[in-house]
Design an enzyme around this catalytic site. Structure first.
Site, PDB file in Angstrom:
ATOM      1  CD  GLU A 242     -50.850 -19.197   7.240  1.00  0.00           C
ATOM      2  OE1 GLU A 242     -51.514 -19.408   6.208  1.00  0.00           O
ATOM      3  OE2 GLU A 242     -50.152 -18.192   7.405  1.00  0.00           O
ATOM      4  NE  ARG A 268     -33.401  -9.190  40.436  1.00  0.00           N
ATOM      5  CZ  ARG A 268     -32.306  -8.540  40.121  1.00  0.00           C
ATOM      6  NH1 ARG A 268     -31.185  -9.201  39.854  1.00  0.00           N
ATOM      7  NH2 ARG A 268     -32.310  -7.228  40.053  1.00  0.00           N
TER       8      ARG A 268
END
Ligand code: FAD
Length: 379
Positions: A242, A268
């Site tokens: 996990e 940009r």
């Protein structure tokens, strides 16, 4: 060291990428708004063999090991999916392994096979309202009564708790808070078992999270996973995969955000030049990439050692913390580079920024990882 790039793993990456592109990306925004992913997604993922990766074929899985599961997690996020999607669709990665390890054919037939076939959903319930870090302090109590346990208590923050057909539930069987834990599979619909409200969250919006309550819930002894009072060890043993999954989600999110930010900065322009032409921006992106790559390399190294059966509890904790720190840095920097657009729901980076915050909390917090590391170095 890096996870060996076999032809099978390349195929697995392609399969995962195609699945995300076709089955996830057109719907993810809707699922984020709905607060959950549909059950049909589990069946679709099962049909192409994705859901069962990391589980042996003899229990209904698709084969492969922890490293293959890591490849799937990486690729889901890098294809434009999210850690929230991984949490929702692969909750069985935390709900089933204890059953598979215990090797009880009856539990495997009733819960593992249908879940890996995508027809059932499972959850894992350890955390309680009184606390999650102190697993030994669990207070949900299971009293033996003939061939049943009678369960009383409550759990909280349970991933897939609303949708789950069964919950692998940590209970104590001696005295509440005694640390003598067992794992019971509790089915939805069992009298006295109620699923509370949908918990609203900062991120992981497509992953449903619930509170669970147990009042005199009768659970057959046959639904106990492994011998009585071996639950604590079973939980600790499964924490490695996990935690490595969460570490993978962290560096993969970082890698994705580096890509998103780099693309944005090429496109940009400010003050007449692309952002990517400015040394400050280039160096910032270089640092982000370095942190993500270093985390990936270390998590891969530790995962290889776990897969080889080496005892690396301390290293797993370090891997989680390293990857989470890299992710926290990168998601913040990536959002900043996007300017105002980064703050909008339309920006993918905005979702990663919110989703990332849980990675240092779930599966054992950063502080608990540090406790493990401190013990590991003899403190
Ligand atoms: C979205 C989401 C999904 C989750 N999914 C699941 C799930 O599916 N199943 C499940 O069982 N749980 C799940 N959890 C719960 C999660 O594992 C716990 O939140 C986590 O383990 C921390 O427990 P806690 O929230 O009770 O915090 P606490 O244990 O109360 O800790 C609070 C704070 O104190 C710190 N702290 C605690 N002890 C110490 C110490 N000894 N020294 C220093 N600092 C300390 C912690 O690091 C933390 O910062 C989920 C949580 C969230 C938010």
């Amino acid at each position: 060291m890096t996870i060996v790039d076999t032809p099978e793993r390349r195929q697995l990456r392609e399969l995962t990428r195609a699945f995300v592109t076709r089955e996830v990306l057109p719907h993810l925004a809707d699922w984020e708004r709905a607060g959950e992913v549909p059950r049909s997604l589990h069946e679709t993922a099962a049909k192409i063999g994705l859901l069962g990766i990391g589980f042996p074929e003899k229990v209904g899985g698709s084969g492969g090991d922890l490293l293959d599961s890591i490849v799937v997690t990486e690729e889901i996020i890098r294809s434009g999916g999210s850690s929230g999607l991984v949490a929702a669709l692969f909750t069985h990665g935390i709900a089933l392994p204890h059953m598979v390890a215990a090797g009880n054919d009856d539990l495997i037939d009733r819960y593992v096979r249908p879940t890996l076939a995508g027809t059932m959903i499972g959850a894992l319930a350890i955390t309680e309202p009184d606390g999650g870090s102190d697993v030994a302090g669990i207070r949900t109590f299971a009293r033996l009564d003939g061939d049943h346990y009678v369960v009383n208590g409550s759990k909280t923050y349970i991933t897939s708790g609303l949708r789950a057909d069964f919950v692998t539930t940590a209970v104590c069987t001696v005295l509440p808070g005694s640390g003598a834990l067992s794992l019971l599979v509790i089915e939805k619909g069992t009298p006295g078992f109620t699923v509370g409200r949908r918990l609203e969250k900062l991120g992981w919006h497509c992953s449903d999270t619930a509170e669970l309550s147990f009042v005199d819930v009768r659970v057959p002894v046959t639904n106990r996973i492994g011998p009585e009072d071996t639950g604590f060890l079973a939980i600790m043993q499964q924490f490695a995969s996990e935690r490595l999954s969460l570490a993978t989600q962290a560096y993969a999110t970082a890698q994705r955000c580096v890509e998103l930010a780099a693309t944005w900065c090429r496109d940009r322009s400010t003050f007449g030049r692309p952002l990517a032409s400015r040394q400050l921006v280039r160096h910032r992106l270089a640092e982000m990439h370095t942190r993500a790559e270093a985390a990936r390399a270390y998590v891969h190294d530790v995962a290889e050692r776990v897969a080889a059966g080496q005892p690396v509890v301390t290293e797993v904790a370090m891997a989680k913390n390293v990857a989470v720190a890299a992710c926290d840095h990168v998601v913040d920097a990536a959002l900043q580079l996007h300017g105002g657009f980064g703050y909008l729901r339309d920006a993918e980076v905005e979702r990663h920024y919110r989703d990332a915050r849980i990675l240092g909390i779930g599966g054992g917090t950063t502080e608990i990882m540090n406790e493990i590391i401190a013990k590991g170095i003899g403190l």
